[in-house]
Each structure stands twice: as structure tokens, then as C-alpha cells.
Design a protein around this motif. Sequence first.
Motif, PDB file in Angstrom:
ATOM      1  N   HIS A 170       0.859  -1.183   0.000  1.00  0.00           N
ATOM      2  CA  HIS A 170       0.000   0.000   0.000  1.00  0.00           C
ATOM      3  C   HIS A 170       0.892   1.229   0.000  1.00  0.00           C
ATOM      4  CE1 HIS A 170       0.809   0.355   4.384  1.00  0.00           C
ATOM      5  NE2 HIS A 170       0.777  -0.968   4.334  1.00  0.00           N
ATOM      6  N   ASP A 171       0.332   2.357  -0.318  1.00  0.00           N
ATOM      7  CA  ASP A 171       1.119   3.571  -0.527  1.00  0.00           C
ATOM      8  C   ASP A 171       1.866   3.991   0.736  1.00  0.00           C
ATOM      9  OD1 ASP A 171       1.835   5.492  -2.507  1.00  0.00           O
ATOM     10  OD2 ASP A 171       0.701   7.000  -1.404  1.00  0.00           O
ATOM     11  N   GLY A 172       3.156   4.272   0.580  1.00  0.00           N
ATOM     12  CA  GLY A 172       3.960   4.773   1.684  1.00  0.00           C
ATOM     13  C   GLY A 172       4.626   3.714   2.531  1.00  0.00           C
ATOM     14  N   THR A 210       7.309   0.871   3.930  1.00  0.00           N
ATOM     15  CA  THR A 210       8.762   0.929   4.050  1.00  0.00           C
ATOM     16  C   THR A 210       9.419  -0.154   3.198  1.00  0.00           C
ATOM     17  OG1 THR A 210       8.629  -0.449   6.018  1.00  0.00           O
ATOM     18  CG2 THR A 210       8.698   1.921   6.354  1.00  0.00           C
ATOM     19  N   VAL A 251       2.116   2.255  -6.048  1.00  0.00           N
ATOM     20  CA  VAL A 251       2.361   2.631  -4.655  1.00  0.00           C
ATOM     21  C   VAL A 251       3.788   3.139  -4.509  1.00  0.00           C
ATOM     22  CG1 VAL A 251       0.714   0.947  -3.783  1.00  0.00           C
ATOM     23  CG2 VAL A 251       3.107   0.303  -4.008  1.00  0.00           C
ATOM     24  N   ARG A 252       3.979   4.004  -3.537  1.00  0.00           N
ATOM     25  CA  ARG A 252       5.317   4.500  -3.199  1.00  0.00           C
ATOM     26  C   ARG A 252       5.932   3.577  -2.145  1.00  0.00           C
ATOM     27  NH1 ARG A 252       4.051  10.191  -1.062  1.00  0.00           N
ATOM     28  NH2 ARG A 252       2.170   9.044  -0.463  1.00  0.00           N
ATOM     29  N   GLY A 269       9.633   5.851   0.186  1.00  0.00           N
ATOM     30  CA  GLY A 269       9.753   7.278  -0.057  1.00  0.00           C
ATOM     31  C   GLY A 269      10.508   7.643  -1.315  1.00  0.00           C
ATOM     32  N   ARG A 271       8.441   4.185  -6.967  1.00  0.00           N
ATOM     33  CA  ARG A 271       7.044   3.943  -7.308  1.00  0.00           C
ATOM     34  C   ARG A 271       6.954   2.570  -7.955  1.00  0.00           C
ATOM     35  NH1 ARG A 271       3.484   8.021  -6.796  1.00  0.00           N
ATOM     36  NH2 ARG A 271       4.334  10.103  -6.368  1.00  0.00           N
ATOM     37  N   CYS A 299       2.795  -0.340   8.302  1.00  0.00           N
ATOM     38  CA  CYS A 299       1.947   0.767   7.863  1.00  0.00           C
ATOM     39  C   CYS A 299       2.789   2.018   7.630  1.00  0.00           C
ATOM     40  CB  CYS A 299       0.908   1.083   8.939  1.00  0.00           C
ATOM     41  SG  CYS A 299      -0.289  -0.215   9.249  1.00  0.00           S
ATOM     42  N   ARG A 300       2.247   2.906   6.824  1.00  0.00           N
ATOM     43  CA  ARG A 300       2.949   4.172   6.593  1.00  0.00           C
ATOM     44  C   ARG A 300       2.926   5.034   7.847  1.00  0.00           C
ATOM     45  NH1 ARG A 300       0.134   7.992   2.344  1.00  0.00           N
ATOM     46  NH2 ARG A 300      -1.431   7.867   4.001  1.00  0.00           N
ATOM     47  N   ASP A 301       1.778   5.116   8.517  1.00  0.00           N
ATOM     48  CA  ASP A 301       1.618   6.003   9.665  1.00  0.00           C
ATOM     49  C   ASP A 301       0.597   5.371  10.607  1.00  0.00           C
ATOM     50  OD1 ASP A 301       1.270   7.993  11.504  1.00  0.00           O
ATOM     51  OD2 ASP A 301       0.910   9.592  10.053  1.00  0.00           O
ATOM     52  N   GLU A 328      -2.767   7.081  11.537  1.00  0.00           N
ATOM     53  CA  GLU A 328      -3.881   7.053  10.602  1.00  0.00           C
ATOM     54  C   GLU A 328      -4.519   5.667  10.599  1.00  0.00           C
ATOM     55  OE1 GLU A 328      -2.337   8.050   6.802  1.00  0.00           O
ATOM     56  OE2 GLU A 328      -1.723  10.087   7.367  1.00  0.00           O
TER      57      GLU A 328
END
Length: 320
Positions: free
Chosen positions: A16-18, A20, A52-53, A56, A59, A80-82, A85
Amino acid sequence: MMRTLSDMRSVALAVHDGITIFEVASVCEVFGVDRGLADPWYDFTVCGAGTVRVGGWFRVEAPSGLDELASAGTVIVPACRDVDEEPPADLVQAVRAAYDRGARVVSICTGAFVLAAAGLLDGRRATTHWMHAGLLAARYPRVRVDPEVLYIDEGQVLTAAGKASGMDLCLHIVRLDHGMAVANDLARRLVVPPHRPGGQAQFIPTPVPNGREHALSDLLPWAIARLDRPLTVEDLARRANMSARNLARHFNAVTGTTPLQWLLTQRIHRAQELLETTGDSVELVAAHTGMGTAATLRRHFSRVIGVPPDTYRRTFRDGS
């Protein structure tokens, strides 16, 4: 119902986006590269919602959509990215659907928040990175969060604490599926420790210098070469030229466990290797591993591995 071992060798990484890069790379190295160690190896794919990135910087276009997670036997969710959230709803729903269809679901680091949001950790022991364990427990009070361990295997649901422990859990899965010998061979190829038990602490209380420069650097290989002998804590302390109390302190710092528990773990590992690679009787395996008698080996082996030595041998000898 959980799927068969053959089904679980179909592995899907949910991106998923973001996310690691370390967790993604580790999973791809273990499951996505066929090094000829076992036949068949894993059928590996990456599933995500389009581009997805990663880390950082990159892509990545996921070759499969999240809806295809449901057809996988093993689903792996990286960090997870964050954690502040909510996890992406489409990812949570896809992971839940895969679980409901019997997939083995694995999280690495804060990927546990995705599993918790999907309700997969309710009533279960689970771990995540120690920095985020408190938040996981507060947000999902039905989860029995253990912030101390490297990884936890609850059968259909497995969780790893952080980056390096994610590799430990991946190797644990290979060990479950293909046996100790294959997992050890893969670890040698990747130049990582072949086995760190899930119950080992996430971090050690005393920093250990790099390389061989620590207090047990000579003792550990010496003991491993003599597992067929009835070694005691006093024997180890005498060899290390230190008191039993000082030895216990160094063992906790270097291995995260006690001298006797470390010895038992090494004996069980040696027994697994012998059961997989030789035709020695259980009595001989007990002798070669310092267990003394077949009854003692069966008792400890069944408690640690979950099946008797004879069953373990049939599983991996017949499978090979």
C-alpha cells in the motif's frame, strides 16, 4: 478452515502507498526468489491498489490487485505508513476476506495494525515494534499485545515485531513449510542467523560489540560442537572462566535467554536436522543431541515443536 500446506505456498505480499522498503525487500528475498532449495518453492505475487510509493523513493506498479489476496494461501502485510492514521479500508477488507477463506495471515512491524483493524487479532497474542505496542494495545483492547518478543505464531495468524524480526518470521514460515535444513540453507544464502526463537527479546539489555568481540564468542561454538555431551551451566562457566552468575548475565545480554534454555534450543535444532537428514533412530538422535534417552527427547521435542520426533520426521522426509 485453514488451507493445506500446499495451498499456503501461494504467497501474496499486500503493498500500500507509503510502505517501508526493508519489509518489502525481505519478503521478496525469502519467498520471491527460487534458489532451488525445495521443489516446489513458493508461488509469489505482489498485490496492491495500482501504483504505490515504497520507501519514499520508488514507485511500484503492483502486478495484482488487492482482491487477489483472497486466492492466496499466505498473505503478508508489511509495516503501515503512519500508525496515527487508520489503515486503508480496502486493504483491511482484502486481508479479512483472505483470512475468511482460510489464508495464513502474517504481519511485519506495524502491519499488525491492519490485522487488528480487520479483527484478526481479537483474543490473540500479537506483537509489533516496541515503540508502537502501547498504541496497538490502547486502540485495540481485545488484542493481547506482547511487546517483548520477536514474533508470535498463533497458527493462522502470525505477527513480527520489527524489521529484522520480520526476516526471522519469514524464515520461521519456511521452516514450518520445508523443514529445518531448507530454512538453514536459505539463511546461509542470505547471510542471516538461521534461527532466532520468537520468544527472544526484541532488544538486549547490554550492547554487544560487532563481530566476534563479545564475552561468549568462543563459548557458543565450543558448546554447539559438544551438544552430544551432558553439558551443565558449571561446565559452560568453567570454559568461559567466569562464575555461573556472571555467565547468566552475559547469556542474557548476548542471546536474550538463559544458558540452559539456549542449550535446549540448540539440542532441539540439532535433533530437527538429524531427523530430516538421517535415518538414525530416535534413540540415536537423543544420544547425538545430549538428550540422553528417547523419552527425554520426545518430551522436550513435542513441547517445543508441537509434534513428536517420529511425526516430524515423516512430515519432512516424506515431503522431500
